[in-house]
Structure formats: structure tokens, C-alpha cells
Scaffold this motif. Sequence first.
Motif, PDB file in Angstrom:
ATOM      1  N   ASP A 236      43.691  41.595  41.081  1.00  0.00           N
ATOM      2  CA  ASP A 236      43.792  40.134  40.894  1.00  0.00           C
ATOM      3  C   ASP A 236      43.592  39.517  42.337  1.00  0.00           C
ATOM      4  O   ASP A 236      43.664  40.210  43.015  1.00  0.00           O
ATOM      5  CB  ASP A 236      45.291  40.026  40.236  1.00  0.00           C
ATOM      6  CG  ASP A 236      45.757  38.466  39.536  1.00  0.00           C
ATOM      7  OD1 ASP A 236      44.003  38.058  38.976  1.00  0.00           O
ATOM      8  OD2 ASP A 236      46.374  38.271  38.779  1.00  0.00           O
ATOM      9  N   LEU A 237      43.053  38.243  42.020  1.00  0.00           N
ATOM     10  CA  LEU A 237      43.207  37.102  42.417  1.00  0.00           C
ATOM     11  C   LEU A 237      44.240  36.674  42.692  1.00  0.00           C
ATOM     12  O   LEU A 237      44.822  36.172  41.869  1.00  0.00           O
ATOM     13  CB  LEU A 237      41.883  36.002  42.462  1.00  0.00           C
ATOM     14  CG  LEU A 237      40.321  37.108  42.505  1.00  0.00           C
ATOM     15  CD1 LEU A 237      39.644  35.704  41.168  1.00  0.00           C
ATOM     16  CD2 LEU A 237      40.070  37.429  43.920  1.00  0.00           C
ATOM     17  N   VAL A 238      44.826  35.764  44.102  1.00  0.00           N
ATOM     18  CA  VAL A 238      45.414  34.552  44.444  1.00  0.00           C
ATOM     19  C   VAL A 238      44.716  33.827  44.916  1.00  0.00           C
ATOM     20  O   VAL A 238      43.903  33.402  45.163  1.00  0.00           O
ATOM     21  CB  VAL A 238      46.257  35.709  45.078  1.00  0.00           C
ATOM     22  CG1 VAL A 238      47.591  34.919  45.968  1.00  0.00           C
ATOM     23  CG2 VAL A 238      47.303  36.817  45.321  1.00  0.00           C
ATOM     24  N   THR A 239      45.208  32.931  43.706  1.00  0.00           N
ATOM     25  CA  THR A 239      45.323  30.878  44.234  1.00  0.00           C
ATOM     26  C   THR A 239      46.156  30.260  44.425  1.00  0.00           C
ATOM     27  O   THR A 239      47.977  30.749  44.236  1.00  0.00           O
ATOM     28  CB  THR A 239      44.560  31.132  42.751  1.00  0.00           C
ATOM     29  OG1 THR A 239      45.129  30.335  42.140  1.00  0.00           O
ATOM     30  CG2 THR A 239      43.348  31.552  41.759  1.00  0.00           C
ATOM     31  N   GLU A 240      45.664  29.298  44.843  1.00  0.00           N
ATOM     32  CA  GLU A 240      46.776  28.318  45.223  1.00  0.00           C
ATOM     33  C   GLU A 240      45.926  26.800  45.596  1.00  0.00           C
ATOM     34  O   GLU A 240      45.240  26.145  45.899  1.00  0.00           O
ATOM     35  CB  GLU A 240      47.365  28.683  47.002  1.00  0.00           C
ATOM     36  CG  GLU A 240      48.429  27.436  47.963  1.00  0.00           C
ATOM     37  CD  GLU A 240      49.025  27.556  48.784  1.00  0.00           C
ATOM     38  OE1 GLU A 240      50.221  28.333  49.365  1.00  0.00           O
ATOM     39  OE2 GLU A 240      48.295  27.637  50.330  1.00  0.00           O
ATOM     40  N   GLY A 241      46.683  25.753  44.297  1.00  0.00           N
ATOM     41  CA  GLY A 241      45.548  24.215  44.230  1.00  0.00           C
ATOM     42  C   GLY A 241      44.717  24.680  44.043  1.00  0.00           C
ATOM     43  O   GLY A 241      44.173  23.307  44.397  1.00  0.00           O
ATOM     44  N   GLY A 242      43.979  25.411  43.398  1.00  0.00           N
ATOM     45  CA  GLY A 242      42.409  25.781  42.922  1.00  0.00           C
ATOM     46  C   GLY A 242      42.043  26.453  43.510  1.00  0.00           C
ATOM     47  O   GLY A 242      40.428  26.929  43.539  1.00  0.00           O
TER      48      GLY A 242
END
Length: 574
Positions: A236-242
Motif C-alpha cells: 500500500d501507499l502511505v499518505t499524509e495531508g494528501g
Amino acid sequence: MTDERNWDVVTDLLVVGSGGGALCAGLVAHDRGMQALIVEKTAKIGGSTAMSGGVLWLPDNPVSRRAGVPDGREDARRYFAAVVGDEGPATSEARREAFLDTVEPMVEFLGEAGVPFRHCEGYSDYYDDRPGGKARGRSLETELFDTATLGPWESRLRITDDMPPIPAHTGDVASLSMAPRTLRSLRTVAGIAGRLVAAKARGKRLRGSGVALQGYMLAALARRDVPVWTDSPLEDLVTEGGRVIGAIVGHNDRKLRIRARRGVLLAAGGFAHNAEMRERYGRRPASTAWTSANPGDSGEVIETAMRHGAAVDMMDEAWWIPSSIPPGGKPMFAVYERSKPYAIMVDGQGERFCNEAASYMEVGRHMYERHAQGISAVPSWWITDSRNRKRYLWGTTPGGVTPKKWLESGYLKRADTIEELARLCGIEPSRLRATVDRFNKSAARGEDPEFHKGERAYDRYYGDPTVRPNPCVGPVEKPPFYAVALYPGDVGTSGGLLTDEHARVLTDAGAPIDGLYATGNGTASVMGRHYPGAGASIGASFAFGWIAAHHAADVADAASRTDAKSSIGAENLD
């Protein structure tokens, strides 16, 4: 700012996949002072690029110019306009210009990194008759590569059984397809044999094609201690604030959280082996049994990006190559075979519907377009007479050699008359007879007024130069006659994530997803729905891998890039 103590691994650029664009991005990242980590989900490095002919189509490239091919930016633009046209955002002017801007510096950089390119002389643009087309071609390949120089990494380079271990260049293939009918082909065979003997005497294992290209790329990465992990799928990808700030990757029976300070580049191919995705997005009928893409080409990376808001385009497209399915079930390309004389291709009604010697992607698209009209063309039928079967290679089987299992299995059909052959193929005999008679009338003069077979330089590249005036056209009239079913096979899908001129993945609204890049067969190609020349897919994959790594470096803060290096080093290559 994210706390990097909560991550298992920290790097600058995380590259998912190990095809040509992925390895190119890894080299660029290192050159720009970034730490790169390349993760490959299978046990082998190289992707579909390693299984290919290893050719890059690069307009106005310095190697071809040095070989005397006159080219320039305006010719390249005219050719793009005439062949690719406007297929939406993927083929935008900005993306085309970005691709063309990349060619010169990328080729020079890779040469300096130890990748020795050579011009593929005579491997014509596939539409050399259109404005800006080049009959001498714009394609590059590498010199032969000694895989023994990779040491322990040799066993991890993707080398398939389909590619004989012969030291041959791309230009040798057309000549080999004529062996032993011409003096040139005999010289080619002798030259390859001499190289093989000399290599064995020196303990070398020389290879050409995609193995050579990816071998040089892997060797360049190894010299720079750029880590490449195998058996390491993206979870999976990890995102933060878009913003994409990292990913979860399976490795050594663990799920590791990998921080990617400068971005994640998705270069993991398309969905050629994913039956459900092909059914949902692709042309029909289709089958994963017809694809020759690498086994890791299964689409989950595209789906992961889509869950995070990525837009897609041209998901019904692939790099089509007409293929037969011989006993054993492994698809076999028909590339040089389709340019040889004394043969035609017909649909289920016994009618020709295209120039059989045209580019593989064009012929594959014609098969689907014909089928969509309600006329069965999947499969189509390759019809030859005895001269074609006796004289020319079919796959790697010499002319005049007809394996018993081909006939017993029904893969190859043989009959003494065209009418009998038609019945074996389920075609109305009178229809096929009429088609053959109409073709033969013009073919006797070396002409094809219906579809102009043999009029392009590309058609003639694989033709028989001993047949005049047209090396691609001869009457189908000498019994016995033969037929083989051809399907629209492929070497990978060519639609996917929509990216901009910086290789940034876009949302449906057209905005870039910060920190997420993509290149290769998992993207909607800058080549649109056409194949301008040999290596168009690989050339674009390399170019946008190059672009992605440079963009990630350009937007990064130089101080943080040099002050905080990842703990990953050469010792972690395993």
C-alpha cells in the motif's frame, strides 16, 4: 512533519518495479545525490524490458545522428503528430515535449554510466512513409553484454527460456529469419557462431536484446551500491495531508513501512496477467493465455494508486503482437513471419482486412476493430502455401521442418486445396477461394492494391529480398496449404495511471498527487494508441523514469538531502 523514527526504513526515492524506467530512475537519483531503493515483487530483476528486444525508440537521439541519420526536433514533432495524434492528456503537447527534451541528456548520461548504445541500422520507423518518418530508424540497442560480470546478481536477472543464449544484435534477426536462403544470412549465422565460440573460450556468457540492456543497467546500479530488493511487493501507499510520503512493502516475511522523503515512483507494469482487470477494462475477447508480459504484470499497483485517487486512461489498450498458441500453451509471436511472401491473413469469413506486414500493434488493433464490426477476427487465420512453409522460419522452427505435434494437435492445419483448408478453419470455402484468387492476381506482379503490403520500409525490413519486385508479396498457389490461428497477444497493457509532463500521477480533476510518480506500462502512454517505432514503450518508460527522478530531486531541499541519508547500503542488497 512525519516522525521518521516510526518507519522501518527511510530513503529518498522509493522505486516500485525493476523494468527499464525503474532502473533508469535509480541511476538518476544516485547521480542527483539522493538515496534510492528499488523494490521488485518477483524473484527476478528486469521486468518486461528484460524479456523484450531491448530496443529504445528515441527521436533525434545523438547516437543515431552520429551514425548519419538526419533528424531534428521538428521532424520528431511532425512524426508524432502524423502517427500518434491527439489521444487526450497522455499525449499532450507538454508530455511530448518533455519526452523529446529528455532524449539527448538521458542517452549521454546512460552512456557515461556504462550503457553502450548503438544505432539499429535499418530498423525503420513503423510509419516511415508519414511526415517526419525515418526509413533508417531512430531505435537504439546496447552492445552485447556478458552476464557473467554480474557475479551473484546474474541469477537474479530475468532471463527467459524463450530467448536463446546467442550473442546476436537486433539487426541480426531479420537476416536470421532468412537463413539459409541468402548469403547475408549465412554470414550472420557464421558471425554469431564465431562470437559464441570465442565467448565460451573466454568464459563469457554474452547476451543481446533486453537481457543485455537490463544487464548493463543492473551493473551500473551495482557499481553505485543502489539497493535492489527482490521478492518485495508493494502492499500500500502511505499518505499524509494528501501527499504520498512512503509505502508498505513486503520483504523477508515482514511488512515494512518505508519512508520516501522525495517521492514514490510506480514502475511496476500493467495488468496483462490479471484476468479480472482485463475483463473489466480491456478489449474483448481477451485471455491472459495470450500475453507474453512478465509474470509480475498483474495490476495491483495500478489498483493501489486508484484507491488513493489516481486517474487512469486508455485502459483498453495494450502493446499488441499477433501470436499463435502452439502445443504447450505458451504464446509465440508472429513478427518477421508476417512480412514474408506467399502468405495472407484472413478473418473468419475468409477476407483480408489489413496489411499483414504492418507493425504488430497496428495488426493487433485491426483484429479487434474487425471483430467489433461483428466479423469474427479473433482468432484470424494465417494462410500460407508450401513455398512459405519450406523457406521461412516460423518462430524458431526452420522452414521445411514441421513438427508432428503441430499437425496432430491441430495447431497447424494442412490441406491439398484452399477449399479443404477453409473447411478445416471453419471458413466458407468459396469465400477463401475468392480472396486467394483476388490476392494472387495482383501478387503475381508483386502488388497489393488493397492494403499496400510491402510499400513501407518497415514492411520490407523483414521481407525476403530474393523475391522481386516486392519482398513481402507472392501468390498463395503452391500446395499443400497451411493455416495457423493468430490471436491478439501482447507484451503488456499500455493504459493506466494518468501522468503529467513531470511524470506526476494525476487525479480525475487533473491535479498532481504530491509525492507520487509513475512510468512504464502501468501508465497511459505518451505514444497513445500507436507504436511509432521499435522500442517505443521502452523509450518512453526510460524517459519518464528519468523525468520523475529529476523532478523529485528538483523539488527537494538540498540540505535535507545531504544531511540525512538512509541507512540502506550495499550490505542490504539481499
